[in-house]
Design a protein around this motif. Structure first.
Motif, PDB file in Angstrom:
ATOM      1  N   GLY A 181      10.759 -20.981  32.395  1.00  0.00           N
ATOM      2  CA  GLY A 181      11.917 -19.338  31.170  1.00  0.00           C
ATOM      3  C   GLY A 181      13.077 -20.933  31.361  1.00  0.00           C
ATOM      4  O   GLY A 181      13.720 -20.162  29.577  1.00  0.00           O
ATOM      5  N   ALA A 182      13.718 -21.492  31.320  1.00  0.00           N
ATOM      6  CA  ALA A 182      14.622 -22.631  30.404  1.00  0.00           C
ATOM      7  C   ALA A 182      14.074 -22.414  28.683  1.00  0.00           C
ATOM      8  O   ALA A 182      14.917 -22.450  27.769  1.00  0.00           O
ATOM      9  N   MET A 183      12.896 -22.830  28.715  1.00  0.00           N
ATOM     10  CA  MET A 183      12.388 -22.955  27.392  1.00  0.00           C
ATOM     11  C   MET A 183      12.084 -21.990  26.512  1.00  0.00           C
ATOM     12  O   MET A 183      12.280 -22.068  25.385  1.00  0.00           O
ATOM     13  N   VAL A 184      12.056 -20.415  27.662  1.00  0.00           N
ATOM     14  CA  VAL A 184      10.972 -19.310  26.785  1.00  0.00           C
ATOM     15  C   VAL A 184      12.997 -18.546  26.151  1.00  0.00           C
ATOM     16  O   VAL A 184      12.934 -18.663  24.495  1.00  0.00           O
ATOM     17  N   PHE A 185      14.166 -19.546  26.894  1.00  0.00           N
ATOM     18  CA  PHE A 185      15.688 -18.271  25.614  1.00  0.00           C
ATOM     19  C   PHE A 185      14.887 -19.833  24.755  1.00  0.00           C
ATOM     20  O   PHE A 185      15.625 -19.549  23.622  1.00  0.00           O
ATOM     21  N   ALA A 186      15.207 -21.104  24.705  1.00  0.00           N
ATOM     22  CA  ALA A 186      15.477 -21.782  23.252  1.00  0.00           C
ATOM     23  C   ALA A 186      14.621 -21.312  22.683  1.00  0.00           C
ATOM     24  O   ALA A 186      14.439 -21.024  21.168  1.00  0.00           O
ATOM     25  N   VAL A 187      12.637 -21.104  22.930  1.00  0.00           N
ATOM     26  CA  VAL A 187      12.432 -20.060  21.610  1.00  0.00           C
ATOM     27  C   VAL A 187      12.865 -18.985  21.347  1.00  0.00           C
ATOM     28  O   VAL A 187      12.715 -18.580  20.012  1.00  0.00           O
ATOM     29  N   LEU A 188      13.032 -18.034  22.176  1.00  0.00           N
ATOM     30  CA  LEU A 188      13.644 -16.940  21.497  1.00  0.00           C
ATOM     31  C   LEU A 188      14.729 -17.224  20.759  1.00  0.00           C
ATOM     32  O   LEU A 188      15.101 -16.293  20.066  1.00  0.00           O
ATOM     33  N   ALA A 189      16.252 -17.956  21.098  1.00  0.00           N
ATOM     34  CA  ALA A 189      16.903 -18.615  20.545  1.00  0.00           C
ATOM     35  C   ALA A 189      16.147 -18.654  18.696  1.00  0.00           C
ATOM     36  O   ALA A 189      16.744 -17.821  17.828  1.00  0.00           O
ATOM     37  N   VAL A 190      15.408 -19.388  18.615  1.00  0.00           N
ATOM     38  CA  VAL A 190      14.377 -19.761  17.315  1.00  0.00           C
ATOM     39  C   VAL A 190      13.924 -18.775  16.974  1.00  0.00           C
ATOM     40  O   VAL A 190      13.757 -17.862  15.970  1.00  0.00           O
ATOM     41  N   GLY A 191      13.022 -17.538  17.235  1.00  0.00           N
ATOM     42  CA  GLY A 191      11.955 -16.280  16.844  1.00  0.00           C
ATOM     43  C   GLY A 191      13.144 -15.111  16.774  1.00  0.00           C
ATOM     44  O   GLY A 191      12.721 -14.793  15.689  1.00  0.00           O
ATOM     45  N   ILE A 192      14.088 -14.954  17.329  1.00  0.00           N
ATOM     46  CA  ILE A 192      14.674 -13.530  17.170  1.00  0.00           C
ATOM     47  C   ILE A 192      15.611 -14.027  15.444  1.00  0.00           C
ATOM     48  O   ILE A 192      16.091 -12.999  14.305  1.00  0.00           O
ATOM     49  N   ASP A 193      16.226 -15.458  15.233  1.00  0.00           N
ATOM     50  CA  ASP A 193      16.388 -16.129  13.855  1.00  0.00           C
ATOM     51  C   ASP A 193      15.696 -15.381  13.076  1.00  0.00           C
ATOM     52  O   ASP A 193      15.961 -14.117  11.607  1.00  0.00           O
ATOM     53  N   VAL A 194      14.247 -15.708  13.584  1.00  0.00           N
ATOM     54  CA  VAL A 194      13.187 -15.234  11.702  1.00  0.00           C
ATOM     55  C   VAL A 194      13.568 -14.678  10.950  1.00  0.00           C
ATOM     56  O   VAL A 194      13.384 -14.307   9.957  1.00  0.00           O
ATOM     57  N   THR A 195      13.243 -13.577  12.066  1.00  0.00           N
ATOM     58  CA  THR A 195      13.782 -12.204  11.797  1.00  0.00           C
ATOM     59  C   THR A 195      14.560 -10.828  11.201  1.00  0.00           C
ATOM     60  O   THR A 195      14.298 -10.266  10.777  1.00  0.00           O
ATOM     61  N   ILE A 196      15.785 -11.469  12.707  1.00  0.00           N
ATOM     62  CA  ILE A 196      16.594 -10.798  11.998  1.00  0.00           C
ATOM     63  C   ILE A 196      17.644 -10.710  10.864  1.00  0.00           C
ATOM     64  O   ILE A 196      17.887 -10.562  10.424  1.00  0.00           O
ATOM     65  N   LEU A 197      17.363 -11.766  10.140  1.00  0.00           N
ATOM     66  CA  LEU A 197      17.796 -12.148   8.652  1.00  0.00           C
ATOM     67  C   LEU A 197      16.982 -11.473   7.527  1.00  0.00           C
ATOM     68  O   LEU A 197      17.757 -10.373   6.465  1.00  0.00           O
ATOM     69  N   SER A 198      15.581 -10.849   8.117  1.00  0.00           N
ATOM     70  CA  SER A 198      15.136 -10.479   6.755  1.00  0.00           C
ATOM     71  C   SER A 198      15.857  -8.330   6.836  1.00  0.00           C
ATOM     72  O   SER A 198      15.869  -7.516   6.192  1.00  0.00           O
ATOM     73  N   VAL A 199      16.331  -8.107   7.983  1.00  0.00           N
ATOM     74  CA  VAL A 199      17.152  -6.436   8.301  1.00  0.00           C
ATOM     75  C   VAL A 199      18.953  -7.192   7.228  1.00  0.00           C
ATOM     76  O   VAL A 199      19.026  -6.336   7.145  1.00  0.00           O
ATOM     77  N   ALA A 200      19.571  -7.938   7.474  1.00  0.00           N
ATOM     78  CA  ALA A 200      20.897  -7.783   7.033  1.00  0.00           C
ATOM     79  C   ALA A 200      20.601  -8.727   5.337  1.00  0.00           C
ATOM     80  O   ALA A 200      21.946  -9.012   5.006  1.00  0.00           O
TER      81      ALA A 200
END
Length: 546
Positions: free
Chosen positions: A47-66
């Motif tokens: 579960g701890a590593m899931v948070f680490a992966v989510l941090a990277v995954g969110i950033d990859v796609t959030i830029l397209s919106v911005a």
């Protein structure tokens, strides 16, 4: 106090001095220790590593919106906007292999914690960047952090989980990776609507903080017991080759496959990587254990992971443009419409492990590719008059196929890695996957552009308007709105749907090839490296400490 983890390769673990996270760190660690004992602690660590992966995954796609907002606020040129994306990708590609080696040598948990700090610092730098050039530099820092996080997370899984439990753990990680795709646009759209553009990147910080605390408290340390010399030539060659190759793919996707700069970069990247392989065959302590490719399971599972990434990027490249340009949604709505894809993927990942144990790895991966192909071909029947409900159906089918194929193929490849070199092996897997995804984005992007431009009806338009319409479907819709032309709007949307259908047919055909490859080359079962449920006296090449 010694804590034993019952997974493949688990040995004695010793408590280390608490890092300075104070009461929060102690609370998380005590909660994990009090929950069903040490046997459950490895799932808390996951579960701890899931948070680490989510941090990277969110950033990859959030830029397209911005990007549209950043273009205005940072006064960025078109070239700088491209580098907002490319700076991250190129650093990510080049840093993965050295990151895997450093994790094996100095400790995977330690390197993961450092990478999270780097990623959080890069997020802060992005949020407060005063200029476009400063933002590009901050994106490069983010790419460095992300390049370390993902291989380290995969490298730890073979050490934490035994052969029977590992497929479920891999499925959880794949689901976390997929969650970043819709969460990024949804969260980014909401933040841009209510707050300043910097919050799009500041949102990474609390996720990183939670991941830091959880990883520090819950994840055991693991490293190679051997200390080979550092292959500096291999490090430089791998970084150079991967970076130049991915740069060539990016340039080809933007400027066409006949672009001189793209062709030169592609050839140079291939030549450098070929020289890297030749060097690795000769050096005493190579960066990459090329004997891995002597394993048919590792080789073909890695190739199939690359095929999956290629096909997946077909959906992720075409679907958001379809949602916004044809269905008329905004970025937030586009993210919401990707949820069926993620839901299907999670559903597939949940049953992938039991399915592989019952029917075998070969059958599970082949079924995944078959379902993925069915979803792609269904999506290729889309017309301009289809409602969003049809998109939900075919993207959910694609997600289900991805859920069957991705975790099972990845688990088959991870099962071939020794605990001594799992960091470099996981980095190699990620590098091949990234090349497949980059090729998918570039090749399918070129196919979509060609199909779109070939179907446009530009009669009666001025040269300036016609050029803008040809540039992209987004520009075409904008021109149609400006001219208040219903006919042009219909032409633009019809042309793009035709182009998307071509890309999905290509992805469906590639997925069908994946079915044949899985049936021909994958094993029926993954060979366990240790006896079921056995606790080895000392795992060869690995030391795990908590």
């Amino acid at each position: 106090m010694d804590v034993g983890y019952r997974g493949a390769g688990h040995v004695q673990a010793k408590n280390r001095q608490l890092p300075p996270f104070g009461c929060y760190y102690q609370f998380v660690k005590r909660l994990a220790m009090d929950s069903q004992g040490a046997g459950a602690r490895r799932w808390w660590a996951l579960g701890a590593m899931v948070f680490a992966v989510l941090a990277v995954g969110i950033d990859v796609t959030i830029l397209s919106v911005a990007l549209p907002t950043l273009a205005v606020r940072l006064d960025a040129s078109t070239s700088q906007l491209q580098w907002f994306l490319s700076a991250y990708t190129l650093v990510f590609a080049g840093a993965m292999m050295p990151a895997g080696m450093l994790g094996d040598r100095f400790g995977r948990k330690r390197l993961l914690l450092i990478a999270l700090v780097v990623f959080g610092g890069g997020s802060l730098a992005c949020a407060y960047a005063p200029s476009a050039d400063a933002f590009i530099a901050a994106r490069a820092v983010l790419g460095l952090g992300g390049a370390v996080v993902l291989p380290m997370v995969l490298a730890v899984l073979p050490a934490l989980f035994c052969e029977r439990e590992r497929p479920r753990a891999v499925g959880v990680m794949m689901a976390a990776t997929m969650l970043g795709f819709p969460i990024g646009p949804i969260l980014g759209g909401w933040l841009l609507t209510h707050y300043s553009w910097g919050t799009v990147f500041l949102i990474n910080v609390p996720v990183v903080v939670v991941a830091l605390i959880a990883v520090a408290a819950l994840l055991p340390e693991s490293r190679s017991s051997a200390r080979p010399s550092v292959d500096l030539v291999g490090v430089v060659a791998s970084m150079t080759g991967l970076t130049v190759l991915v740069y060539g793919v990016i340039e080809a996707g933007q400027n066409g496959w006949g672009d001189t700069g793209a062709v030169v970069a592609l050839i140079a990247g291939v030549v450098v990587l070929a020289a890297f392989v030749a060097w690795e065959r000769r050096v005493r302590d190579p960066l990459v254990d090329l004997s891995l490719f002597g394993s048919r399971t590792f080789t073909w599972a890695t190739i199939l992971m690359s095929v999956v990434s290629f096909a997946m990027f077909g959906v992720l490249f075409a679907a958001p443009q379809y949602f916004q340009a044809v269905l008329g949604t905004d970025a937030l709505g586009s993210g919401m419409r990707l949820l069926p894809l993620v839901g299907g993927m999670i559903a597939g990942a949940v049953v992938a492990g039991p399915l592989a144990r019952w029917a075998g790895v070969k059958a599970a991966v082949a079924l995944g590719f078959a379902v993925l192909a069915a979803g792609m071909f269904a999506g290729a029947s889309t017309s301009v008059t289809n409602a969003s409900g049809w998109a939900a159906v075919w993207t959910a089918i694609c997600g289900l196929g991805l859920g069957f194929a991705m975790p099972t193929a990845l688990d088959a490849a991870l099962g071939e890695l020794s605990l001594q070199r799992s960091g470099v092996g996981s980095a190699l897997l990620q590098a091949v996957r990234m090349i497949g995804g980059s090729l998918g984005s570039a090749i399918l992007g070129s196919l979509i552009n060609a199909g779109y431009r070939g179907r446009l009806d530009l009669a009666g338009l001025s040269p300036t308007a016609a050029s803008a319409v040809r540039k992209s479907v987004t520009d075409g819709v904008a021109v149609a709105h400006k001219l208040d032309s219903v006919a042009l709007m219909y032409s633009v949307r019809t042309a793009f749907v035709h182009a998307m259908d071509l890309a999905l047919v290509a992805c469906g055909g590639l997925a069908a090839v994946g079915v044949a490859l899985a049936l021909a080359f994958l094993p029926q079962r993954i060979r366990a490296k240790t006896a079921a449920g056995a606790q080895p006296p000392r795992a060869k090449g690995s030391r795990i400490a908590a």
